[in-house]
Design an enzyme around this catalytic site. Structure first.
Site, PDB file in Angstrom:
ATOM      1  N   ASP A 151     -52.768  33.621  47.266  1.00  0.00           N
ATOM      2  CA  ASP A 151     -52.202  33.177  46.002  1.00  0.00           C
ATOM      3  C   ASP A 151     -50.751  32.784  46.302  1.00  0.00           C
ATOM      4  O   ASP A 151     -50.235  33.069  47.387  1.00  0.00           O
ATOM      5  CB  ASP A 151     -52.268  34.309  44.979  1.00  0.00           C
ATOM      6  CG  ASP A 151     -51.635  33.945  43.659  1.00  0.00           C
ATOM      7  OD1 ASP A 151     -51.904  32.843  43.154  1.00  0.00           O
ATOM      8  OD2 ASP A 151     -50.848  34.755  43.132  1.00  0.00           O
ATOM      9  N   ASP A 165     -47.751  32.100  43.410  1.00  0.00           N
ATOM     10  CA  ASP A 165     -46.751  32.584  42.462  1.00  0.00           C
ATOM     11  C   ASP A 165     -46.905  34.082  42.215  1.00  0.00           C
ATOM     12  O   ASP A 165     -47.974  34.554  41.836  1.00  0.00           O
ATOM     13  CB  ASP A 165     -46.876  31.823  41.145  1.00  0.00           C
ATOM     14  CG  ASP A 165     -46.585  30.344  41.328  1.00  0.00           C
ATOM     15  OD1 ASP A 165     -45.490  30.025  41.814  1.00  0.00           O
ATOM     16  OD2 ASP A 165     -47.457  29.518  41.015  1.00  0.00           O
TER      17      ASP A 165
END
Length: 218
Positions: free
Chosen positions: A8, A10
């Site tokens: 991932d 953010d």
């Protein structure tokens, strides 16, 4: 054996989740409305349809999503121009470790490809990734498993031999649904008892993930 790691972005690699939340709340304020902190937590890692649904319900039907999105993007752009991208602890060390140990890497971020790649280059970590899978490349975003399945396919790796690194509940659900190994590295959301039972580990930062992979691949 862990043969690939799906990242991932953010809240996991970069300290951008708080910025995104502030940007949405500012966008609502410009329209004379408010978005609660609870709603901001709910949209973390979610697909666009779910994000818009939650925000409209929280701010009210009078919230103009299109205008809000434009204000949000302007807020984020101005902030990053002024302050740059802040990397989370251990990201450089982890990426170097993976490269040195021939473990493949792929971005699996809900962010649009153009924006995600720009951030990776700004943070000088783009060079460590073997491939990239972004939110505008898939039909069903997190918590659906699609982005992780596509990332594994790009790398030519069985999803069961992939490790998903996530900080959001929606992302974790997607990784588990895909059939991957999953580690949570909390950011703005603390793990629930249910999440603790389902993930392979909860680590305080990305540097600690190095030790976990080293033990797993002995």
């Amino acid at each position: 054996m862990i043969k690939a790691v799906l990242f991932d972005m953010d809240g996991l690699m970069f300290d951008t989740e708080r910025l995104y939340g502030n940007a949405w709340q500012n966008a609502a304020k410009l329209q004379g409305l408010t978005i609660s902190d609870e709603a901001i937590l709910k949209i973390k890692g979610a697909n666009k349809t779910l994000v818009y649904k939650i925000l409209k319900e929280d701010a009210g039907e009078g919230f103009d999503i299109d205008k809000g999105r434009e204000a949000r993007e302007e807020y984020i752009t101005n902030h990053i121009k002024k302050h740059g991208i802040t990397k989370k602890k251990g990201i450089d060390e982890l990426l170097i470790f993976l490269k040195e140990n021939n473990i493949k890497t792929c971005l699996a971020s809900s962010t649009k490809r153009e924006v995600a790649l720009r951030y990776l280059k700004m943070a000088d970590v783009y060079k460590y990734f073997d491939d990239f899978t972004c939110g505008d490349e898939i039909e069903n975003g997190k918590p659906a498993p699609d982005i992780f399945l596509k990332a594994a396919k790009k790398l030519g790796t069985d999803i069961k031999e992939c490790l998903v690194l996530e900080d959001s509940i929606n992302g974790i659900k997607g990784g588990l649904s895909a059939g991957a190994r999953v580690i949570m590295v909390p950011d703005t959301i603390e793990p629930t008892d249910e999440i603790r039972e389902k993930v392979d580990a909860i680590e305080p930062d990305l540097e600690a993930v190095i030790e976990w992979i080293s033990r797993e691949n002995k």
